[in-house]
Design a protein around this motif. Structure first.
Motif, PDB file in Angstrom:
ATOM      1  N   LYS A 177     -22.035 -23.989   0.939  1.00  0.00           N
ATOM      2  CA  LYS A 177     -21.313 -25.146   1.857  1.00  0.00           C
ATOM      3  C   LYS A 177     -19.854 -25.433   1.599  1.00  0.00           C
ATOM      4  O   LYS A 177     -19.125 -25.364   2.628  1.00  0.00           O
ATOM      5  CB  LYS A 177     -22.109 -26.429   1.392  1.00  0.00           C
ATOM      6  CG  LYS A 177     -23.622 -26.475   2.167  1.00  0.00           C
ATOM      7  CD  LYS A 177     -24.205 -27.838   1.723  1.00  0.00           C
ATOM      8  CE  LYS A 177     -25.656 -27.813   2.053  1.00  0.00           C
ATOM      9  NZ  LYS A 177     -26.398 -29.086   1.843  1.00  0.00           N
ATOM     10  N   ASP A 178     -19.484 -25.300   0.449  1.00  0.00           N
ATOM     11  CA  ASP A 178     -18.230 -25.440  -0.149  1.00  0.00           C
ATOM     12  C   ASP A 178     -17.197 -24.227   0.596  1.00  0.00           C
ATOM     13  O   ASP A 178     -16.099 -24.362   1.128  1.00  0.00           O
ATOM     14  CB  ASP A 178     -17.926 -25.430  -1.393  1.00  0.00           C
ATOM     15  CG  ASP A 178     -18.510 -26.528  -2.127  1.00  0.00           C
ATOM     16  OD1 ASP A 178     -18.826 -27.687  -1.537  1.00  0.00           O
ATOM     17  OD2 ASP A 178     -18.683 -26.736  -3.426  1.00  0.00           O
ATOM     18  N   GLN A 179     -17.923 -23.017   0.531  1.00  0.00           N
ATOM     19  CA  GLN A 179     -17.120 -21.796   1.091  1.00  0.00           C
ATOM     20  C   GLN A 179     -17.064 -21.975   2.431  1.00  0.00           C
ATOM     21  O   GLN A 179     -15.981 -21.862   3.130  1.00  0.00           O
ATOM     22  CB  GLN A 179     -17.933 -20.703   0.547  1.00  0.00           C
ATOM     23  CG  GLN A 179     -17.206 -19.436   0.772  1.00  0.00           C
ATOM     24  CD  GLN A 179     -15.852 -19.245   0.242  1.00  0.00           C
ATOM     25  OE1 GLN A 179     -15.735 -19.623  -0.850  1.00  0.00           O
ATOM     26  NE2 GLN A 179     -14.940 -18.544   0.931  1.00  0.00           N
ATOM     27  N   ALA A 180     -18.237 -22.408   3.216  1.00  0.00           N
ATOM     28  CA  ALA A 180     -17.945 -22.613   4.652  1.00  0.00           C
ATOM     29  C   ALA A 180     -16.987 -23.767   5.062  1.00  0.00           C
ATOM     30  O   ALA A 180     -16.095 -23.390   5.933  1.00  0.00           O
ATOM     31  CB  ALA A 180     -19.408 -22.920   5.221  1.00  0.00           C
ATOM     32  N   GLN A 181     -16.884 -24.714   4.314  1.00  0.00           N
ATOM     33  CA  GLN A 181     -15.945 -25.968   4.721  1.00  0.00           C
ATOM     34  C   GLN A 181     -14.562 -25.270   4.289  1.00  0.00           C
ATOM     35  O   GLN A 181     -13.605 -25.559   5.344  1.00  0.00           O
ATOM     36  CB  GLN A 181     -15.992 -27.159   3.830  1.00  0.00           C
ATOM     37  CG  GLN A 181     -17.209 -27.933   4.196  1.00  0.00           C
ATOM     38  CD  GLN A 181     -17.501 -29.050   3.172  1.00  0.00           C
ATOM     39  OE1 GLN A 181     -17.002 -29.082   2.149  1.00  0.00           O
ATOM     40  NE2 GLN A 181     -18.327 -29.817   3.860  1.00  0.00           N
TER      41      GLN A 181
ATOM     42  N   GLU B 147     -13.622 -22.048   4.594  1.00  0.00           N
ATOM     43  CA  GLU B 147     -13.404 -21.171   5.721  1.00  0.00           C
ATOM     44  C   GLU B 147     -13.196 -21.804   7.230  1.00  0.00           C
ATOM     45  O   GLU B 147     -12.282 -21.490   7.854  1.00  0.00           O
ATOM     46  CB  GLU B 147     -14.662 -20.163   6.044  1.00  0.00           C
ATOM     47  CG  GLU B 147     -14.334 -19.184   4.866  1.00  0.00           C
ATOM     48  CD  GLU B 147     -15.628 -18.217   4.928  1.00  0.00           C
ATOM     49  OE1 GLU B 147     -16.694 -18.496   6.025  1.00  0.00           O
ATOM     50  OE2 GLU B 147     -16.091 -17.404   3.880  1.00  0.00           O
ATOM     51  N   ALA B 148     -13.791 -22.917   7.243  1.00  0.00           N
ATOM     52  CA  ALA B 148     -13.617 -23.536   8.946  1.00  0.00           C
ATOM     53  C   ALA B 148     -12.058 -24.272   8.504  1.00  0.00           C
ATOM     54  O   ALA B 148     -11.359 -24.302   9.548  1.00  0.00           O
ATOM     55  CB  ALA B 148     -14.743 -24.633   8.593  1.00  0.00           C
ATOM     56  N   ALA B 149     -11.682 -25.051   7.402  1.00  0.00           N
ATOM     57  CA  ALA B 149     -10.349 -25.473   7.285  1.00  0.00           C
ATOM     58  C   ALA B 149      -9.257 -24.521   7.313  1.00  0.00           C
ATOM     59  O   ALA B 149      -8.210 -24.619   8.257  1.00  0.00           O
ATOM     60  CB  ALA B 149     -10.223 -26.095   5.987  1.00  0.00           C
TER      61      ALA B 149
ATOM     62  N   ALA C 232      -9.614 -21.568   9.286  1.00  0.00           N
ATOM     63  CA  ALA C 232      -9.438 -21.122  10.750  1.00  0.00           C
ATOM     64  C   ALA C 232      -9.021 -22.089  11.500  1.00  0.00           C
ATOM     65  O   ALA C 232      -8.201 -22.218  12.327  1.00  0.00           O
ATOM     66  CB  ALA C 232     -11.207 -21.067  11.309  1.00  0.00           C
ATOM     67  N   TRP C 233      -9.039 -23.625  11.137  1.00  0.00           N
ATOM     68  CA  TRP C 233      -8.517 -24.506  11.884  1.00  0.00           C
ATOM     69  C   TRP C 233      -6.908 -24.784  11.707  1.00  0.00           C
ATOM     70  O   TRP C 233      -6.214 -24.993  12.479  1.00  0.00           O
ATOM     71  CB  TRP C 233      -8.987 -26.085  11.196  1.00  0.00           C
ATOM     72  CG  TRP C 233      -8.550 -27.291  12.209  1.00  0.00           C
ATOM     73  CD1 TRP C 233      -8.740 -27.535  13.156  1.00  0.00           C
ATOM     74  CD2 TRP C 233      -7.473 -28.217  11.518  1.00  0.00           C
ATOM     75  NE1 TRP C 233      -8.309 -28.789  13.660  1.00  0.00           N
ATOM     76  CE2 TRP C 233      -7.284 -29.039  12.713  1.00  0.00           C
ATOM     77  CE3 TRP C 233      -6.643 -28.100  10.613  1.00  0.00           C
ATOM     78  CZ2 TRP C 233      -6.226 -30.000  12.470  1.00  0.00           C
ATOM     79  CZ3 TRP C 233      -5.834 -29.233  10.483  1.00  0.00           C
ATOM     80  CH2 TRP C 233      -5.577 -30.009  11.336  1.00  0.00           C
TER      81      TRP C 233
END
Length: 118
Positions: free
Chosen positions: A103-107, A109-111, A113-114
């Motif tokens: 979950k931390d890694q996904a957040q 990566e999303a940040a 990408a943003w």
């Protein structure tokens, strides 16, 4: 698969070691010599038990042996059960830590990408 954090690995290791200690204690409690007050008994020996109120009771080797053998299955189940619970908890802790790390890694990566998009 994401690597679990150091705290998760340490916690899992501690739980697993505790579980193994319970398994080893169960294995060693499954046999052994007949004892009275921590001292080994032999056939023909008598064990003196003194109650808190001062009453004295004598038990023969055979009586003590029968009592200790009757307790062993219960001890095996209890110690083995605690060992199993600790090992299962270790596995659950590792899985939960790994999921949290994903979950931390996904957040992250999303940040990232943003940030690139903006």
């Amino acid at each position: 698969m994401a690597k679990p954090k150091t705290g998760v690995v340490v916690g899992t290791s501690v739980l697993a070691v505790i579980g193994v200690v319970f398994f080893v204690a169960a294995a060693f409690s499954s046999g052994g010599e007949v004892s009275c007050d921590g001292k080994a008994m032999r056939p023909g020996d008598v064990c003196l038990e003194v109650a808190k109120d001062g009453r004295k009771t004598y038990h023969t080797y055979d009586e003590v042996k029968a009592e200790q053998e009757a307790r062993r299955p219960v001890l095996l189940v209890v110690l083995g059960g605690f060992g199993g619970l600790f090992v299962l908890a270790a596995g659950g802790f590792l899985v939960a830590g790994s999921r949290e790390n994903k979950k931390d890694q996904a957040q992250i990566e999303a940040a990232a990408a943003w940030m690139r998009a903006g």
